[in-house]
Design a protein around this motif. Structure first.
Motif, PDB file in Angstrom:
ATOM      1  N   HIS A   1       0.828  -1.206   0.000  1.00  0.00           N
ATOM      2  CA  HIS A   1       0.000   0.000   0.000  1.00  0.00           C
ATOM      3  C   HIS A   1       0.866   1.262   0.000  1.00  0.00           C
TER       4      HIS A   1
ATOM      5  N   HIS B   1      -3.404   2.615  -3.683  1.00  0.00           N
ATOM      6  CA  HIS B   1      -4.188   1.397  -3.845  1.00  0.00           C
ATOM      7  C   HIS B   1      -5.608   1.688  -3.350  1.00  0.00           C
TER       8      HIS B   1
ATOM      9  N   ASP C   1      -3.722  -4.252  -3.468  1.00  0.00           N
ATOM     10  CA  ASP C   1      -2.684  -4.632  -2.509  1.00  0.00           C
ATOM     11  C   ASP C   1      -3.167  -5.775  -1.628  1.00  0.00           C
TER      12      ASP C   1
ATOM     13  N   ASP D   1      -9.446   2.076   2.265  1.00  0.00           N
ATOM     14  CA  ASP D   1      -8.350   1.194   2.657  1.00  0.00           C
ATOM     15  C   ASP D   1      -8.871  -0.235   2.722  1.00  0.00           C
TER      16      ASP D   1
END
Length: 392
Positions: free
Chosen positions: A24, A101, A106, A370
């Motif tokens: 990441h 990302h 990732d 995320d």
């Protein structure tokens, strides 16, 4: 479902989360995944895989054989990042301005690496060939198509192939399966309108591409409502319209870019055909001409019934009925894994990244997104169970 994670995979979870954070922090765009590919290849070689590099420029395939069976299976993960500036302030946030990302690739890469490590261990019992496929350029250029055209399945035969994508909004670790036409085709269409420019005070001496373009935009709105049968999925959206440099100058040209989506090939063909016809007829009616170009095309992603049922039943057997979403629906997003499914049977499924209000709930392609580290071991365990169940 978290209780059913393979113990050996659970034991390596801290290592894999650190790996995901490293990926990441160091995102690479489509066909630029050189350092990512180096890392993937190095780990696979350490675990005993026969590694092949530079398939589709930066793609990596790790191959492993146990026993004497001719059975084979492919597992695929995508590696590329997006040209988005991350707004998170995690210790593992992107260190590369303008790249992140933002789609969880990732996490997908880490899931497949975690699975690959276990598959190569003595604990994983299977009889046959496993090919772990780390694909570049899912976000652009159609990396799956590049790998297929470079002989992916001729060089690495697979009876079947599987891939997953994290999905915000689905509870973390839960699975979603859909048999048949699951994700839309995606075509980018560029329309260039050629007129005849001049002074804005004398429009009668020009052929105005701006007015023509506006008429084309409005004409395109009739395609879905008047040409596509009710109930069929179809989208024609104009995303860009560029023309002119000054308020008192009528330009020579205008350009439009469209995204076109469909769930069936015949609807896809209809949309493209009507776009070309309407753009041409409308431009000529205003005294202009046009050029229509179609590019960046992804086909409809079609999951094979047999292997989707196989995967769904295995998920229920492995993690319990509550771990599988009862019903998911086709989505208008596109995915170039469709190119691989055109060549080999298999299934593309979803893995929940988290509820909207919970960790992992932010939608992909968002600067605040995320990947949820909690689901790495779940996805890796399921990939490993697919291998053990198919190759036995």
């Amino acid at each position: 479902m978290f209780d059913s994670v393979i113990p050996a995979i659970k034991d390596s979870e801290t290592e894999m989360i650190a790996l995901r954070h490293h990926l990441h922090m160091n995102p690479e765009l489509s066909l630029e995944e050189f350092k990512t590919a180096d890392l993937v290849a190095s780990l696979l070689e350490t675990w005993g895989y026969n590694v092949t590099r530079e398939i589709g420029k930066t793609g990596v395939v790790g191959s492993l054989k146990k026993g004497n069976s001719v059975k084979s299976i492919g597992l695929r993960a995508d590696m590329d990042a997006l040209p988005i500036h991350e707004t998170n302030s995690f210790p593992w946030s992107s260190t590369v301005p303008g790249k992140m990302h933002a789609c969880g690739h990732d996490g997908h890469t880490t899931i497949l690496l975690a699975a690959a490590k276990y598959i190569a261990s003595p604990d994983c019992l299977f009889d046959g060939h496993v090919h772990v496929i780390f694909q570049p350029a899912e976000e652009a250029y159609g990396g799956a198509d590049l790998m297929v055209k470079e002989g992916l399945f001729e060089r690495f035969p697979c009876d079947c192939i599987f891939a997953l994508h994290n999905m915000p909004g689905i509870p973390a670790g839960k699975f979603g399966f859909y048999s048949g036409n699951f994700m839309a085709s995606a075509d980018t269409v560029k329309i260039t309108i050629n007129g005849y420019g001049g002074h804005g005070a004398y429009p009668n001496r020009t052929v105005d591409p701006v007015v023509t373009g506006a008429a084309v935009v409005m004409a395109l709105q009739s395609i879905v409502s008047r040409n596509v049968p009710p109930g069929e999925t179809a989208v024609v959206s104009v995303g860009t319209f560029h023309s002119g440099i000054a308020s008192n100058v009528i330009p020579d040209h205008a350009s439009l870019e469209l995204t076109v989506r469909a769930m069936k090939q015949e609807i896809r063909d209809l949309l493209i055909s009507r776009i070309k016809e309407l753009a041409d007829f409308t431009a000529r009616s205003y005294g202009a001409s046009c050029v229509v170009e179609v590019y960046d095309s992804y086909p409809v992603l079609i999951n094979t019934d047999e292997y989707t049922r196989f995967a769904q039943e295995l998920a229920i057997k492995t993690f319990g009925a509550d771990a599988v979403i009862d019903e998911i629906h086709p989505v208008n997003g596109s995915e170039d894994f469709a190119f691989m499914l055109q060549k080999r049977p298999g299934s593309y499924f979803l893995l929940g990244n988290g509820d909207k209000e919970a960790k992992g709930g932010c939608m992909v392609h968002n600067p605040g997104y995320d990947f949820n580290d909690e689901i790495i071991s779940v996805g890796a365990s399921f990939f490993a169970r697919l291998v053990e169940s198919h190759c036995r």
